[in-house]
Design a protein around this motif. Structure first.
Motif, short mmCIF file in Angstrom:
data_model
loop_
_atom_site.label_atom_id
_atom_site.label_comp_id
_atom_site.label_asym_id
_atom_site.label_seq_id
_atom_site.Cartn_x
_atom_site.Cartn_y
_atom_site.Cartn_z
N ASN A 18 -3.40 -4.19 3.97
CA ASN A 18 -4.25 -5.35 4.25
C ASN A 18 -3.66 -6.63 3.66
N VAL A 19 -3.00 -6.53 2.49
CA VAL A 19 -2.31 -7.70 1.96
C VAL A 19 -1.15 -8.06 2.89
N TYR A 20 -0.40 -7.05 3.32
CA TYR A 20 0.72 -7.29 4.24
C TYR A 20 0.21 -7.96 5.52
N ARG A 21 -0.87 -7.44 6.07
CA ARG A 21 -1.39 -7.98 7.34
C ARG A 21 -1.78 -9.44 7.19
N SER A 22 -2.42 -9.78 6.08
CA SER A 22 -2.81 -11.16 5.86
C SER A 22 -1.59 -12.08 5.80
N VAL A 82 -9.61 -5.89 0.45
CA VAL A 82 -8.86 -5.04 -0.48
C VAL A 82 -9.91 -4.38 -1.38
N TYR A 83 -10.53 -3.33 -0.86
CA TYR A 83 -11.61 -2.67 -1.59
C TYR A 83 -11.07 -1.88 -2.78
N PRO A 124 -7.69 3.62 -0.67
CA PRO A 124 -6.38 4.12 -1.10
C PRO A 124 -5.38 2.98 -1.21
N LYS A 125 -4.45 3.08 -2.15
CA LYS A 125 -3.49 2.02 -2.40
C LYS A 125 -2.71 1.63 -1.14
#
Length: 220
Positions: A103-107, A91-92, A96-97
């Protein structure tokens, strides 16, 4: 190589999942499950290491994506270990938001899938700046064990500040009973929470292996 993006973020990952504002939920790990005896990087599986420990994904994303892309075929391998910490998709701060949210969803989706397939699962929690606080804790369990990583940030003051602010917000929102640190755990980060939360730090794998080699060679 087929990736989770090719088929709409692999909807089969969340078949049967519950959701928190659209993010798959990771159920709390029972308090009867002890802290991991060790943390084992996903790229070190099957290389003669002890299987007592939790597998983690605290690596560059590109190094664990092939494993995730074939997750159904990898479940048998993961089930040989004590459990898994959910993937640490980056989550750089300058991303972009929508990418951060994805990436949070994927985790969470991967963690939910592993949990529903019988793997004891600890949620990795990560964040960027305060603009990510509205979604980066979604789907993570409250009043349970979670994991964070400080590898690569402790020698950068700006990164330490970002971590500390997000860590404090995580403690306020999730109120975890236990927290794993992958890497250094500065006492000033955790001191005010010790009355309600247990903490345990684990050295990063590279450092641990280096120290073991030095011990075996008598150079320490």
């Amino acid at each position: 190589m087929k990736t989770t993006i090719d088929d709409g973020f692999a909807p089969w990952l969340v078949d049967g999942a519950t959701f928190d504002d659209g993010f798959p939920v990771i159920e709390p790990l029972p308090e009867t499950v002890p802290f991991p005896s060790q943390l084992i990087p996903i790229d070190k599986l099957g290389k003669g290491n002890d299987k007592h420990g939790f597998v983690h994904f605290y690596l560059a994303d590109v190094r664990f994506r092939p494993f995730i892309s074939h997750l159904p075929q990898r479940l048998g391998t993961l089930l040989q270990y004590d459990g898994v910490i959910t993937p640490d998709f980056s989550v750089y701060r300058d991303a972009p938001k929508p990418v951060q949210m994805a990436n949070v969803y994927r985790s969470r989706a991967v963690g939910s899938y592993m949990q529903r397939n019988g793997i004891p699962t600890i949620t990795d929690v990560c964040w960027a700046d305060k603009d990510t606080y509205g979604f980066c804790f979604k789907g993570a369990p409250h009043h349970s064990i979670v994991s964070v990583s400080t590898v690569g940030i402790m020698n950068k003051l700006d990164e330490q500040l970002v971590f500390r602010r997000g860590f404090d917000r995580m403690m306020q929102i999730l109120e975890p009973t236990r927290v794993i640190f992958n890497g250094a755990m500065p006492e000033e980060f955790v001191a005010e929470y010790r009355s309600t939360t247990a903490f345990k730090a684990y050295p990063c794998w590279t450092r641990m292996m280096k120290e073991l080699k030095e011990d075996s060679n008598g150079t320490r």
